[in-house]
Scaffold this active site. Structure first.
Site: not given
Length: 445
Positions: A351, A386
């Site tokens: 990532y 989130t």
């Protein structure tokens, strides 16, 4: 999700305990709703100070007045905005102006205030001492942001050469306004690389925008902000998110396109879709995935999948858009990078590699496309509230929230605000930059 520390500090039964334990009391951050106002600084008490020999103060004053700011002597009064022209700081002795200004004024800046410094680009300096003095303003601004962040005050820096002063209007409006509430400690480079089309007060009416990964979270917030600014928005997401994607589009007035951007036929399908609409003006690459494991335990398929979605798909689609000339003149490309791409992260070698690659990508692409008025930038979110972060274990979640100058997490709309600014004509001076939306996270640069 309510902030735990705010609840502890403001509940009669626990306030004493929070104070006794020395827990931070995060301020309620100032945010804006709806489309951008033509005068985002209306009524804001603003002081403009300068080091001797600088070249930006007059333009800064004119732009602040145009944005509605109230500029006066304001000695000893509370300030909403403090703007400092540091372009005259060319020697160690020039730093005295920093001390003299901020030693006196730092305590005058109100809660949720804004500080913007403007400095000469180090690369444009005529000698090493002047280059060093200019670069030192960045260290000063970041340290000041850490000192003032507990009051919700943000501190940002714009490097600008004398021939790019006309590019300051849009950044001043953004960094001195409510929409930059979770952007602090950032240094942006303004340049004349991209040909200007439009003004700092123009919205996005008549523009076509695509936002990938927009069924929920940051992508959904971004699509909503672009719609508010007048853009025609196409929301893209994978087939598994089809229902959420269509629900989002109905709610905000956007068009849904179900598409896996990493599929081999994705560029061709996207081009066919855009030809029917005459091209695209704004491309926001938000879609991304994680497959976290230490490298020694990571399966090759997880490595490949993250690289394909987070980097390979963007490169392939961008190449296709440019080859087909479907990205219009004056276009905007915005890639979602990450703090992991800036600083790395344990168990995220795949990532972090892809998100760091996007930082390099926007720098290279921005230099190539300026003649067409196209800008290419990256946005690197920090801890954003989130559903994914809400599922984190309590201790890592709380650490993520608190390890920044503002002592709290950001909202998806905070990221969307920066993206909407970078999508607008007024951001034309910013290309090839990576800007963090992290409350000035203590991890990374």
């Amino acid at each position: 999700m309510p902030d735990l520390l705010r609840k502890l500090h403001h509940h009669p039964a626990t306030a004493w305990l929070a104070r006794a334990a020395g827990l931070p009391d995060p301020v309620e951050l100032l945010r804006a709703a709806g489309p951008t106002d033509a005068q985002p600084l209306a009524g804001k008490r603003t002081a403009i100070r300068a080091a001797a020999g600088g070249y930006a103060a007059d333009d800064l004053r004119a732009f602040a007045l145009g944005a509605g700011a109230v500029i006066d002597d304001l000695q000893g009064q509370s300030l909403d905005i403090l703007i400092f022209d540091a372009t005259g700081c060319r020697t160690p002795a020039g730093y005295a102006a920093l001390y003299d200004t901020f030693h006196a004024a730092a305590s005058q800046i109100a809660q949720n205030g804004r500080v913007l410094l403007v400095a000469a680009p180090p690369a444009a300096a005529t000698d090493p001492i002047a280059a060093a003095a200019a670069r030192g303003i960045e260290g000063f601004s970041r340290s000041l942001g850490k000192e003032l962040g507990k009051k919700g005050i943000t501190v940002n820096l714009a490097y600008v050469a004398a021939d790019a002063l006309d590019r300051l209007d849009g950044p001043l409006r953004f960094f001195c306004g409510a929409r930059s509430t979770y952007v602090s400690g950032q240094a942006v480079q303004l340049s004349t690389t991209a040909v200007a089309r439009g003004t700092a007060i123009e919205g996005l009416h008549g523009k076509v925008a695509i936002v990938t990964g927009s069924a929920r979270g940051i992508g959904m917030a971004t699509a909503q902000r672009l719609v508010e600014e007048g853009a025609t928005v196409v929301c893209v997401d994978v087939p598994a998110a089809s229902q959420a994607l269509h629900d989002t589009c109905r709610a905000i007035g956007a068009t849904a396109l179900v598409l896996d951007i990493a599929a081999a036929d994705a560029p061709a399908r996207l081009l066919d879709f855009l030809r029917e609409r005459g091209g695209v003006d704004i491309v926001v690459y938000n879609a991304g995935i994680t497959r976290d494991r230490t490298l020694a335990r990571m399966a090759r398929r997880d490595w490949d999948l993250v690289v394909d979605v987070n980097f390979g798909a963007i490169a392939a689609i961008d190449e296709a858009l440019l080859a087909a000339q479907l990205l219009r003149e004056g276009g905007r490309v915005i890639c979602l990078s990450s703090i992991s791409g800036v600083a790395g992260n344990f168990g995220q070698s795949n990532y972090a590699a892809t998100k760091a690659a996007l930082i390099g990508y926007v720098a290279a692409r921005g230099a190539q496309l300026g003649a067409r008025g196209i800008t290419v930038n990256a946005v690197a979110p920090g801890f954003i509230e989130t559903p994914m972060t809400q599922r984190m274990p309590f201790v890592p979640r709380e650490l993520g929230r608190r390890l920044n100058s503002l002592k709290q997490g950001g909202q998806p709309r905070d990221v969307a605000e920066l993206i909407a600014f970078l999508a607008a004509p007024g951001s034309v001076g910013i290309t090839g930059n990576t800007i963090r939306v992290c409350g000035q996270a203590l991890i990374g640069a």
